[in-house]
Design a protein around this motif. Structure first.
Motif, short mmCIF file in Angstrom:
data_model
loop_
_atom_site.label_atom_id
_atom_site.label_comp_id
_atom_site.label_asym_id
_atom_site.label_seq_id
_atom_site.Cartn_x
_atom_site.Cartn_y
_atom_site.Cartn_z
N GLN A 41 0.81 -1.22 0.00
CA GLN A 41 0.00 0.00 0.00
C GLN A 41 0.85 1.27 0.00
OE1 GLN A 41 -2.28 0.62 3.63
NE2 GLN A 41 -0.92 -0.74 4.77
N GLU A 42 2.09 1.16 0.43
CA GLU A 42 2.96 2.34 0.48
C GLU A 42 3.56 2.67 -0.88
OE1 GLU A 42 5.51 -1.27 0.97
OE2 GLU A 42 3.56 -0.61 1.72
N ASN A 43 3.32 1.84 -1.88
CA ASN A 43 3.99 2.01 -3.17
C ASN A 43 3.14 2.69 -4.24
OD1 ASN A 43 6.42 0.77 -2.30
ND2 ASN A 43 5.46 -1.24 -2.52
N GLY A 44 1.91 3.04 -3.90
CA GLY A 44 1.08 3.76 -4.86
C GLY A 44 0.62 2.94 -6.05
N TYR A 45 0.51 1.63 -5.87
CA TYR A 45 0.04 0.78 -6.97
C TYR A 45 -1.40 1.13 -7.34
CZ TYR A 45 4.13 -2.08 -5.80
OH TYR A 45 5.40 -2.52 -5.54
N LYS A 46 -1.77 0.83 -8.56
CA LYS A 46 -3.09 1.20 -9.06
C LYS A 46 -4.07 0.04 -9.08
CE LYS A 46 -1.18 4.86 -12.00
NZ LYS A 46 -1.57 5.91 -11.05
N GLU A 47 -3.60 -1.17 -8.71
CA GLU A 47 -4.47 -2.34 -8.73
C GLU A 47 -4.26 -3.17 -7.47
OE1 GLU A 47 -4.93 -3.34 -13.47
OE2 GLU A 47 -3.10 -4.03 -12.45
N ARG A 48 -5.29 -3.99 -7.17
CA ARG A 48 -5.25 -4.83 -5.96
C ARG A 48 -5.85 -6.19 -6.25
NH1 ARG A 48 -8.40 -2.34 -1.07
NH2 ARG A 48 -6.75 -0.78 -1.35
N VAL A 49 -5.31 -7.21 -5.58
CA VAL A 49 -5.89 -8.55 -5.58
C VAL A 49 -6.21 -8.92 -4.14
CG1 VAL A 49 -4.65 -9.25 -7.66
CG2 VAL A 49 -3.64 -9.68 -5.40
N MET A 50 -7.01 -9.99 -3.95
CA MET A 50 -7.47 -10.35 -2.61
C MET A 50 -7.29 -11.84 -2.33
SD MET A 50 -11.01 -8.12 -2.29
CE MET A 50 -11.82 -8.97 -3.67
N PHE A 55 -8.37 -5.70 -9.38
CA PHE A 55 -9.31 -4.59 -9.22
C PHE A 55 -8.57 -3.25 -9.20
CE2 PHE A 55 -10.90 -8.39 -7.23
CZ PHE A 55 -12.18 -8.50 -7.77
N THR A 56 -9.15 -2.27 -9.87
CA THR A 56 -8.58 -0.93 -9.89
C THR A 56 -8.80 -0.25 -8.54
OG1 THR A 56 -8.99 -0.71 -12.26
CG2 THR A 56 -8.68 1.33 -11.01
N ILE A 57 -7.76 0.38 -8.03
CA ILE A 57 -7.86 1.11 -6.77
C ILE A 57 -8.35 2.53 -7.05
CG2 ILE A 57 -6.57 1.99 -4.78
CD1 ILE A 57 -4.59 -0.34 -5.23
N ASN A 58 -9.41 2.92 -6.36
CA ASN A 58 -9.99 4.24 -6.56
C ASN A 58 -9.18 5.32 -5.84
OD1 ASN A 58 -12.15 3.06 -7.99
ND2 ASN A 58 -13.24 2.63 -6.07
#
Length: 216
Positions: A106-115, A143-146
């Motif tokens: 989360q500290e890296n500014g990524y634009k996508e996430r998985v779960m 998923f795109t992070i808003n």
């Protein structure tokens, strides 16, 4: 844009490599990526012995690299952090026992996430499915992070699934039986029969399945 649908738990085999294969599924739709991802982690750790030192790893760098390549060894927070960086995506790991979400990258500014979902021993994958019992090929796992750092509708659905699994786990643990050594249960997920509380707990820990029915 995320599809409408429901978040489902995609079961990963319990073979000591569930973390790696769960990551492989949500990142690449491949449940057999463990050997390659173990190699990625070993190479990453070996390439930076200053960062990945004995204090950080809990063992000497070279020993860790040999250890993580052993298919019998489990992964955890260190490995998820490395894999998050490797793929350039956040990894959200939901803990059924506490309903906590540990977010890697989360500290890296990524634009996508998985779960992923975790029961204390085992990791499975979470996916957004367009309808009940839809084939896995229709799963959305990235998923795109808003702008508010959430992933919208899918995040709420995932949390509901985690809370429901948590309630089932608590119910299973608290339920009392007159003969805990010999009662017979059937797993409501895979239909495997178990005898006694010990076998039921072992099955739940190995698979994450906590929906049991008593039968004669």
């Amino acid at each position: 844009m995320a599809m409408e649908g429901t978040v489902v738990r995609r079961v990963i085999p319990s073979d000591n490599s569930c973390l790696f294969n769960a990551v492989g599924y949500v990142m690449d739709h491949d449940k057999h990526r463990a050997p390659e991802l173990r190699q990625v982690i070993a190479a990453t750790v070996a390439s930076d012995p200053k960062k990945y030192n004995e204090v950080f790893l809990g063992k000497p760098n070279v020993d860790y690299c040999s250890w993580i390549l052993n298919s019998e060894k489990w992964g955890g927070a260190i490995e998820l952090s490395i894999l998050s960086a490797y793929y350039g995506r956040e990894i959200a790991a939901y803990d059924i026992q506490t309903t906590r979400c540990d977010l890697y990258g989360q500290e890296n500014g990524y634009k996508e996430r998985v779960m992923l979902i975790y029961d204390g021993l085992h990791y499975d994958a979470l996916a957004l499915s367009p309808f009940d019992n839809a084939p896995e090929e229709f799963d959305q796992t990235i998923f795109t992070i808003n702008s508010d750092r959430t992933i919208g509708h899918a995040e709420g659905l995932a949390l509901n699934l985690v809370k429901d699994s948590h309630r089932k786990l608590l119910h299973f643990r608290k339920r009392s039986y007159t003969d805990t050594a010999n009662f017979t249960l059937r797993c409501g997920v895979c239909q495997i029969g178990v005898i006694g509380q010990k076998e039921a707990v072992e099955h739940a820990q190995a698979t994450g399945h906590v929906n049991f029915q008593e039968y004669k």
